[in-house]
Design a protein around this motif. Structure first.
Motif, PDB file in Angstrom:
ATOM      1  N   UNK A  32       9.485  -0.040 -10.841  1.00  0.00           N
ATOM      2  CA  UNK A  32       9.277  -1.326 -10.161  1.00  0.00           C
ATOM      3  C   UNK A  32       8.289  -1.197  -9.009  1.00  0.00           C
ATOM      4  N   UNK A  33       8.027   0.026  -8.574  1.00  0.00           N
ATOM      5  CA  UNK A  33       7.072   0.200  -7.483  1.00  0.00           C
ATOM      6  C   UNK A  33       5.700   0.689  -7.955  1.00  0.00           C
ATOM      7  N   UNK A  34       5.699   1.609  -8.931  1.00  0.00           N
ATOM      8  CA  UNK A  34       4.401   2.193  -9.306  1.00  0.00           C
ATOM      9  C   UNK A  34       3.759   1.550 -10.536  1.00  0.00           C
ATOM     10  N   UNK A  35       4.574   0.903 -11.376  1.00  0.00           N
ATOM     11  CA  UNK A  35       4.037   0.355 -12.625  1.00  0.00           C
ATOM     12  C   UNK A  35       4.016  -1.173 -12.657  1.00  0.00           C
ATOM     13  N   UNK A  36       5.179  -1.767 -12.493  1.00  0.00           N
ATOM     14  CA  UNK A  36       5.323  -3.216 -12.692  1.00  0.00           C
ATOM     15  C   UNK A  36       4.313  -4.045 -11.887  1.00  0.00           C
ATOM     16  N   UNK A  37       4.181  -3.792 -10.563  1.00  0.00           N
ATOM     17  CA  UNK A  37       3.272  -4.657  -9.793  1.00  0.00           C
ATOM     18  C   UNK A  37       1.810  -4.512 -10.228  1.00  0.00           C
ATOM     19  N   UNK A  38       1.510  -3.429 -10.943  1.00  0.00           N
ATOM     20  CA  UNK A  38       0.121  -3.173 -11.337  1.00  0.00           C
ATOM     21  C   UNK A  38      -0.084  -3.384 -12.835  1.00  0.00           C
ATOM     22  N   UNK A  89       2.595  12.573   2.477  1.00  0.00           N
ATOM     23  CA  UNK A  89       3.629  11.830   1.762  1.00  0.00           C
ATOM     24  C   UNK A  89       3.194  10.389   1.491  1.00  0.00           C
ATOM     25  N   UNK A  90       1.900  10.200   1.285  1.00  0.00           N
ATOM     26  CA  UNK A  90       1.408   8.851   0.956  1.00  0.00           C
ATOM     27  C   UNK A  90       1.222   8.725  -0.540  1.00  0.00           C
ATOM     28  N   UNK A  91       1.611   7.559  -1.055  1.00  0.00           N
ATOM     29  CA  UNK A  91       1.402   7.262  -2.463  1.00  0.00           C
ATOM     30  C   UNK A  91       0.585   5.986  -2.542  1.00  0.00           C
ATOM     31  N   UNK A  92      -0.483   6.005  -3.351  1.00  0.00           N
ATOM     32  CA  UNK A  92      -1.285   4.790  -3.510  1.00  0.00           C
ATOM     33  C   UNK A  92      -1.579   4.551  -4.987  1.00  0.00           C
ATOM     34  N   UNK A  93      -1.802   3.283  -5.319  1.00  0.00           N
ATOM     35  CA  UNK A  93      -2.238   2.882  -6.654  1.00  0.00           C
ATOM     36  C   UNK A  93      -3.323   1.834  -6.442  1.00  0.00           C
ATOM     37  N   UNK A  94      -4.463   2.053  -7.001  1.00  0.00           N
ATOM     38  CA  UNK A  94      -5.585   1.123  -6.842  1.00  0.00           C
ATOM     39  C   UNK A  94      -5.791   0.754  -5.367  1.00  0.00           C
ATOM     40  N   UNK A  95      -5.729   1.780  -4.543  1.00  0.00           N
ATOM     41  CA  UNK A  95      -5.922   1.638  -3.098  1.00  0.00           C
ATOM     42  C   UNK A  95      -4.849   0.851  -2.373  1.00  0.00           C
ATOM     43  N   UNK A  96      -3.763   0.495  -3.087  1.00  0.00           N
ATOM     44  CA  UNK A  96      -2.638  -0.158  -2.433  1.00  0.00           C
ATOM     45  C   UNK A  96      -1.605   0.909  -2.081  1.00  0.00           C
ATOM     46  N   UNK A  97      -1.152   0.898  -0.830  1.00  0.00           N
ATOM     47  CA  UNK A  97      -0.152   1.877  -0.443  1.00  0.00           C
ATOM     48  C   UNK A  97       1.222   1.470  -0.979  1.00  0.00           C
ATOM     49  N   UNK A  98       1.952   2.451  -1.531  1.00  0.00           N
ATOM     50  CA  UNK A  98       3.282   2.190  -2.094  1.00  0.00           C
ATOM     51  C   UNK A  98       4.308   2.922  -1.238  1.00  0.00           C
TER      52      UNK A  98
END
Ligand code: CA
Length: 224
Positions: free
Chosen positions: A199-205, A139-148
């Motif tokens: 706001x968690x998976x798109x905006x910060x990146x 149940x881990x989600x990551x984007x560009x190696x950042x855990x979300x």
């Protein structure tokens, strides 16, 4: 076949133990959530019969903890309430099947046999969309190696969208699969959660992979 029964109602637990033993199963009992979790972790069971309302730790939390730790023992949940909502929550948490109390022992046996035939499910594959990755097992989600960090509902929504990447998914479809249609919810709740997710998976990146398709629904772009 070794079965763990996690049930705090002593009479029901004993009745299950007697009945299952008579059918040739080896049966262990646990009477609360923490001891049930501990036993399921280390006991090498072929299946677990797990009550939802338990002292210490609910059945939902026990099954979620097992799945988070990578234990795929088949779990049959016992639900005291007959709301489809609870059942959906149980399956959401990682249970394989459920049974509503009061139940017939014959039905419990049939469900248990079906689970044992199926065996422990394979660890699901990691889903990816561009730099976004979701591991259904941990149940881990990551984007560009950042855990979300996502809530359970946000996670379920993202998982569904990722499994249908590049397709238009309607609000009604999402309500059916992520919320359980029986809950009779306002379809706008989907919009609210899509907003949370963006706001968690798109905006910060600085991405826009979760697209609104006007008048139709949403589409998650696999290029991320
Ligand atoms: Ca109980």
């Amino acid at each position: 076949m070794r079965v763990l029964v996690v049930e705090d109602e002593a009479r029901l637990a004993r009745a299950l133990q007697r009945g299952l033993s008579a059918e040739g199963y080896a049966v262990d009992l646990a009477a609360d959530g923490p001891s049930g979790l501990e036993a399921a972790r280390h006991g090498e069971y072929d299946a677990v019969v797990l009550d939802i309302m338990l002292p210490g730790l609910s059945g939902y939390r026990v099954v979620r903890a097992l799945r988070d730790e990578g234990h795929w023992v088949p779990v049959l949940m016992l639900s005291a309430k007959d709301g489809e909502y609870d059942q959906a929550d149980g399956l959401d948490a990682g249970a394989d099947d459920y049974l509503t109390k009061p139940f017939s022992f014959v039905v419990l046996l049939a469900k248990l046999r079906a689970l044992l035939r199926r065996g422990a499910p394979e660890r699901p594959a990691i889903l990816a969309a561009g730099s976004l990755s979701l591991d259904p097992a941990t149940r881990r989600v990551t984007r560009e190696e950042t855990e979300i960090t996502l809530t359970a509902r946000e996670f379920a929504l993202l998982e569904y969208l990722m499994r249908h990447a590049d397709q238009v998914v309607t609000k009604i479809e999402l309500l059916d699969h992520v919320w359980d249609a029986a809950a009779d919810l306002d379809p706008n709740v989907v919009e609210v959660y899509v907003g949370y997710l963006r706001r968690k998976i798109d905006v910060p990146f600085d991405r826009r992979c979760l697209q609104t398709v006007r008048g139709a629904g949403y589409r998650l772009e696999s290029r991320g």
